[in-house]
Design an enzyme around this catalytic site. Structure first.
Site, mmCIF file in Angstrom:
data_model
loop_
_atom_site.group_PDB
_atom_site.id
_atom_site.type_symbol
_atom_site.label_atom_id
_atom_site.label_comp_id
_atom_site.label_asym_id
_atom_site.label_seq_id
_atom_site.Cartn_x
_atom_site.Cartn_y
_atom_site.Cartn_z
ATOM 1 C CG LEU A 7 -4.736 8.237 2.530
ATOM 2 C CD1 LEU A 7 -6.164 7.937 2.075
ATOM 3 C CD2 LEU A 7 -4.303 7.247 3.615
ATOM 4 C CB ALA A 9 -0.575 2.901 -0.852
ATOM 5 N NE ARG A 14 -5.225 8.169 -14.769
ATOM 6 C CZ ARG A 14 -6.088 9.055 -14.269
ATOM 7 N NH1 ARG A 14 -6.585 10.006 -15.041
ATOM 8 N NH2 ARG A 14 -6.443 8.996 -13.004
HETATM 9 C C1 UD1 Z 1 -11.091 9.491 -3.573
HETATM 10 C C2 UD1 Z 1 -12.383 9.639 -2.789
HETATM 11 C C3 UD1 Z 1 -13.311 10.573 -3.562
HETATM 12 C C4 UD1 Z 1 -12.639 11.893 -3.790
HETATM 13 C C5 UD1 Z 1 -11.302 11.710 -4.465
HETATM 14 C C6 UD1 Z 1 -10.564 13.006 -4.510
HETATM 15 C C7 UD1 Z 1 -12.693 7.510 -1.678
HETATM 16 C C8 UD1 Z 1 -13.466 6.243 -1.673
HETATM 17 N N1 UD1 Z 1 -12.997 8.342 -2.641
HETATM 18 O O1 UD1 Z 1 -11.426 8.886 -4.783
HETATM 19 O O2 UD1 Z 1 -14.524 10.769 -2.849
HETATM 20 O O3 UD1 Z 1 -13.473 12.726 -4.579
HETATM 21 O O4 UD1 Z 1 -10.510 10.761 -3.737
HETATM 22 O O5 UD1 Z 1 -9.410 12.862 -5.255
HETATM 23 O O6 UD1 Z 1 -11.893 7.733 -0.800
HETATM 24 N N2 UD1 Z 1 -4.795 5.293 -1.894
HETATM 25 C C9 UD1 Z 1 -4.049 4.431 -1.121
HETATM 26 N N3 UD1 Z 1 -4.428 3.134 -1.050
HETATM 27 C C10 UD1 Z 1 -5.524 2.662 -1.667
HETATM 28 C C11 UD1 Z 1 -6.277 3.552 -2.447
HETATM 29 C C12 UD1 Z 1 -5.893 4.868 -2.536
HETATM 30 O O7 UD1 Z 1 -3.051 4.824 -0.532
HETATM 31 O O8 UD1 Z 1 -5.804 1.472 -1.522
HETATM 32 C C13 UD1 Z 1 -4.370 6.677 -1.968
HETATM 33 C C14 UD1 Z 1 -3.954 7.072 -3.375
HETATM 34 O O9 UD1 Z 1 -2.553 6.920 -3.532
HETATM 35 C C15 UD1 Z 1 -4.351 8.536 -3.436
HETATM 36 C C16 UD1 Z 1 -5.548 8.627 -2.519
HETATM 37 O O10 UD1 Z 1 -5.471 7.511 -1.676
HETATM 38 O O11 UD1 Z 1 -3.340 9.393 -2.946
HETATM 39 C C17 UD1 Z 1 -6.852 8.645 -3.254
HETATM 40 O O12 UD1 Z 1 -6.968 7.485 -4.017
HETATM 41 P P1 UD1 Z 1 -7.705 7.456 -5.408
HETATM 42 O O13 UD1 Z 1 -7.702 6.101 -5.920
HETATM 43 O O14 UD1 Z 1 -7.185 8.521 -6.265
HETATM 44 O O15 UD1 Z 1 -9.187 7.835 -4.918
HETATM 45 P P2 UD1 Z 1 -10.379 8.228 -5.831
HETATM 46 O O16 UD1 Z 1 -10.997 6.995 -6.344
HETATM 47 O O17 UD1 Z 1 -9.949 9.251 -6.783
#
Ligand code: UD1
Ligand code: CA
Length: 478
Positions: A7, A9, A14
């Site tokens: 993942l 995207a 920041r």
């Molecule tokens: C997510 C987890 C959380 C975990 C944390 C660890 C979920 C709902 N929560 O939270 O339990 O503790 O990761 O870091 O999954 N991404 C996409 N598309 C999106 C959203 C995210 O590709 O629509 C990718 C981001 O680029 C990233 C990863 O998914 O690489 C995690 O996304 P992020 O928004 O950081 O998740 P957290 O809210 O931190």
């Protein structure tokens, strides 16, 4: 069989950067590059990278690397991101989910997790660790018997759940059933996103067990969201890389000040002095010595080479037994064959110095072939550029180039030929000839003495030694 979904995207606001977050480098490799590498090392049959923010740049950076891209046009959450990858998956193998911004996860951790997943027979395994304060992460909620029940996100957690120290890394392995279950995930409030973490409860409803694979070192799971965290990741990675080289038989005199990118290879009994940077596709052999504050990028340094301090190599090749520096610069296309010596303030570019050739001091050798055992005197310059084209200089074996000569290319100097010091050579010098291209010397007797004597007053004030000598001469002559 294993397929991997990465993942990547998310926006990464920041970082405050034009570069998409996952392309920011840690010890020379992009963060996403580590995830892709780990996936390859896991033997993934397929690697799907979900792109969104900066998708073009990310896809361009990884074009031809064997990964498949799935676009997520709107970032509606991790479950929605995963859903974009589903059409690319076979539907009959386990799936490993990684993020593109957690470069510190070790291969060993993933392998151990996969093994645990397989032997437990769980539908899904979550990679976790504990932190004294896990604020921001999804927390692992376990039942009284310790079974993993669900993951609660920070935003939805109760005060009591916020006390939980075990957190979700976002790395999962699940079986092919997950491809079906993910489509059943609904919108979560208050974030109004599709949470991949909700798949856990769907597995349980489906009658499968969910396991947590908990590791000791939580720092492995930390992502880099801003430049401060990026520098922290760099430090962890740098120490790891350095330790690996030291355990492999390389001496790092001061590991804390030695920067070795993830892509570099180094042979045994090589010694690296403080402040050295080794970058890119650099390969360094055995018994090499790299002097303090040298920078070596995309270069090949063979066994037994000595690079003295403050030397910079880029796209260069240094063969066994050769040495360069201190303060030498070897630019792209510089090839120093066996036993070549290049000394201080010598710049070599797109030039091959054949076995045993020497350029000890203050030279520019560009677009040239320097024959075997040629001696290039101090201050020799190949004038390779006429303002439009670059031209070649060819110096035959055993030639001797006197100091401060300019070889105006295109030019050839024959085998065993000599160039008189201070020559500006514009015509071919045949084998065995001496090329002299400078004004002839003439001495004007007593010219200087007369000058000093005419200025006797000033000489007596400024030049004590000269004054005494002139007095001596007068006494002798009188
Ligand atoms: C997510 C987890 C959380 C975990 C944390 C660890 C979920 C709902 N929560 O939270 O339990 O503790 O990761 O870091 O999954 N991404 C996409 N598309 C999106 C959203 C995210 O590709 O629509 C990718 C981001 O680029 C990233 C990863 O998914 O690489 C995690 O996304 P992020 O928004 O950081 O998740 P957290 O809210 O931190
Ligand atoms: Ca995050």
């Amino acid at each position: 069989m294993l397929e991997v979904v990465i993942l990547a995207a998310g926006q990464g606001t920041r970082m405050k950067s034009k570069l998409p977050k996952v392309l920011h480098p840690v010890c020379g490799r992009s963060m996403l590059g580590y995830s892709v590498l780990r996936a390859q090392e896991m033997g993934a049959q397929k690697i799907v990278v979900v792109t969104g923010h900066g998708a073009e740049k990310v896809e361009q950076a990884f074009a031809g690397s064997g990964v498949v891209f799935a676009r997520q046009d709107k970032q509606l959450g991790t479950a929605h991101a995963f859903l974009q990858a589903v059409p690319h998956l076979s539907g009959d193998s386990d799936v490993l989910v990684l993020y593109g911004d957690t470069p510190l996860i070790r291969l060993e951790t993933l392998q151990n997790m996969q093994q645990a997943h397989q032997s437990s027979g769980a539908g899904m395994t979550v990679l976790t660790a504990e932190l004294p304060d896990a604020t921001g992460y999804g927390r692992i909620v376990r039942g009284t018997d310790g079974t993993v029940e669900r993951i609660v996100e920070e935003k939805a957690a109760s005060a009591q759940e916020k006390q939980i120290r075990e957190f979700n890394s976002g790395v999962y392995i699940f079986n092919a059933k997950g491809l079906e279950l993910v489509s059943k995930i609904g919108l979560s409030q208050p974030a109004n996103e599709y949470y991949l973490t909700d798949i856990l409860e769907l597995y349980r409803q489906d009658g499968a067990t969910v396991e947590a694979f908990k590791i000791q070192d939580a720092s492995e799971l930390s992502g880099s969201n801003d430049r401060v965290q990026l520098a922290e990741a760099d430090l962890v990675m740098r120490r790891r890389i350095n330790e690996q080289h030291m355990r492999g038989g390389v001496t790092l005199v001061d590991p804390e000040s030695t920067y070795i990118e993830d892509t570099v290879k180094i042979g045994r009994d090589t010694l690296i002095e403080p402040g050295v940077l080794l970058k890119g596709e650099t390969v360094i052999g055995e018994d090499v010595r790299i002097g303090a504050y040298s920078v070596v990028q995309d270069s090949l340094v063979q066994d037994g080479v000595t690079i003295k301090s403050h030397t910079v190599l880029e796209g260069a090749e240094v063969h066994s037994g050769a040495d360069a520096g201190p303060f030498a610069r070897l630019r792209p296309g510089a090839v120093l064959e066996k036993d070549v010596h290049v000394g201080n303030f010598v710049e070599v570019k797109n030039a091959r110095m054949l076995e045993g050739a020497k350029a000890g001091h203050l030279s520019y050798l560009g677009d040239a072939t320097v024959g075997r055992e040629v001696n290039v005197g101090a201050g020799t310059i190949t004038a390779n550029y006429n303002g439009i084209d670059k031209n070649q200089t060819v110096i035959g074996d055993g030639a001797f180039i006197g100091s401060n000569s300019v070889l105006v290319a295109p030019i050839a100097v024959g085998k065993g030929a000599m160039i008189a010091a201070g020559s500006v050579v514009t015509q071919e010098v045949p084998d065995g000839a001496l090329g002299v291209a400078r004004g002839r010397q003439r001495n004007i007797e007593d010219f200087a003495r007369r000058f000093w004597e005419q200025n006797a007053d000033k000489v007596s004030k400024k030049h004590a030694v000269l004054h005494a000598w002139l007095q001596e001469q007068q006494v002798k002559n009188s």
